[in-house]
Design a protein around this motif. Structure first.
Motif, PDB file in Angstrom:
ATOM      1  N   TYR A 247       0.822  -1.205   0.000  1.00 11.34           N
ATOM      2  CA  TYR A 247       0.000   0.000   0.000  1.00 11.34           C
ATOM      3  C   TYR A 247       0.861   1.263   0.000  1.00 11.34           C
ATOM      4  N   ASP A 248       1.930   1.280   0.798  1.00  5.32           N
ATOM      5  CA  ASP A 248       2.778   2.475   0.870  1.00  5.32           C
ATOM      6  C   ASP A 248       3.398   2.803  -0.490  1.00  5.32           C
ATOM      7  N   ALA A 251       0.677   4.077  -2.777  1.00  2.00           N
ATOM      8  CA  ALA A 251       0.272   5.435  -2.422  1.00  2.00           C
ATOM      9  C   ALA A 251       1.252   6.464  -2.984  1.00  2.00           C
TER      10      ALA A 251
END
Length: 263
Positions: A247-248, A251
């Motif tokens: 996810y990081d 993002a």
């Protein structure tokens, strides 16, 4: 002789356009501070998005002001408003204004003039237009701190919408309204991706379009819109079905594509 005696400097129209750009950007910045209750609802993690939007605001205002400085455009602009507000009864002015708004709705919001040329082309523009409008309507208020969602203290399953710092309506987190609201960017991404695919199809298959197109003017905007939409969908897939896997990274990738698109 004129070239040799011309004084160097910035053209007056460029100065006026720059002043408009600074003024409108300043108004947007003031609205961000005021609408977020002196940055109380502003998320510092989204500051890069905010500055890219402010930069785009200046650029769009500057370009539009320079466009209006062109003699044909300036004449058309001035005569258009004169037609709307020409002397006569108040009813005539209201009819003219209503006719102008109706034409703007049919031509801009519904893309009627593009549908008149080709239905598939009209559908392409309509999908991209409303996908982008929906995305902007959701993301800009969230980035600026004008819109926020908070869970109720007495009922964690109930979300309260905060608009410009004022509490608005509430809805259950497992309701249909919550599903539609929280996945609004998903619907916007699907619309944009469908429109981009149709536009790519036309540019790769129609000889007339292929003969006039260039990568920077025609393909790059489509590639950027596709990248923004796809990385946004990947974020949704990560936290919905993959337990936050990568996810990081996603993002950051999504932020890069969005900021580069604005710049």
């Amino acid at each position: 002789l004129n070239e040799e005696t011309r004084r160097p400097g910035i053209a007056p129209e460029a100065l006026r356009a720059g002043a408009w750009g600074v003024a409108i950007t300043g108004l947007v910045g003031a609205a961000i501070v005021g609408g977020s209750r002196n940055l109380a609802h502003f998320d510092a993690a989204l500051v890069a998005y905010t500055f890219s939007i402010l930069f785009a605001t200046f650029g769009l205002t500057y370009r539009y002001a320079m466009w209006l400085e062109r003699p044909p455009t300036a004449l058309y602009w001035r005569r258009g408003w004169q037609v709307v507000f020409r002397r006569g009864s108040g009813g005539r002015r209201l009819r003219n204004l209503g006719r102008g708004l109706g034409q703007a709705f049919s031509d801009i919001a519904l893309n009627r003039f593009i549908f008149a040329r080709d239905r598939l082309r009209g559908l392409t523009h309509l999908l991209i237009l409303w996908g982008c409008v929906l995305a902007v309507a959701i993301t800009f208020p969230l980035v600026f701190g004008w819109l926020a969602f908070e869970s109720e203290s007495g009922d964690p399953g109930l979300y309260r919408v905060i608009v410009f710092g004022f509490p608005a309506f509430a809805f259950p987190s497992d309701s249909v309204a919550a599903f539609l609201l929280f996945h609004g960017l998903v619907w916007a991404s699907l619309l944009v991706i469908a429109g981009v695919m149709l536009a790519m199809r036309r540019r790769m298959r129609e000889q007339g379009a292929a003969a006039l197109q260039s990568f920077v003017e025609d393909f790059l905007p489509l590639v950027l819109l596709f990248a923004v939409s796809l990385t946004g969908l990947m974020l949704t897939a990560s936290y919905t079905w993959m337990h936050g896997y990568a996810y990081d990274f996603l993002a950051i990738l999504h932020a890069v594509t969005v900021i580069f698109t604005f710049l």
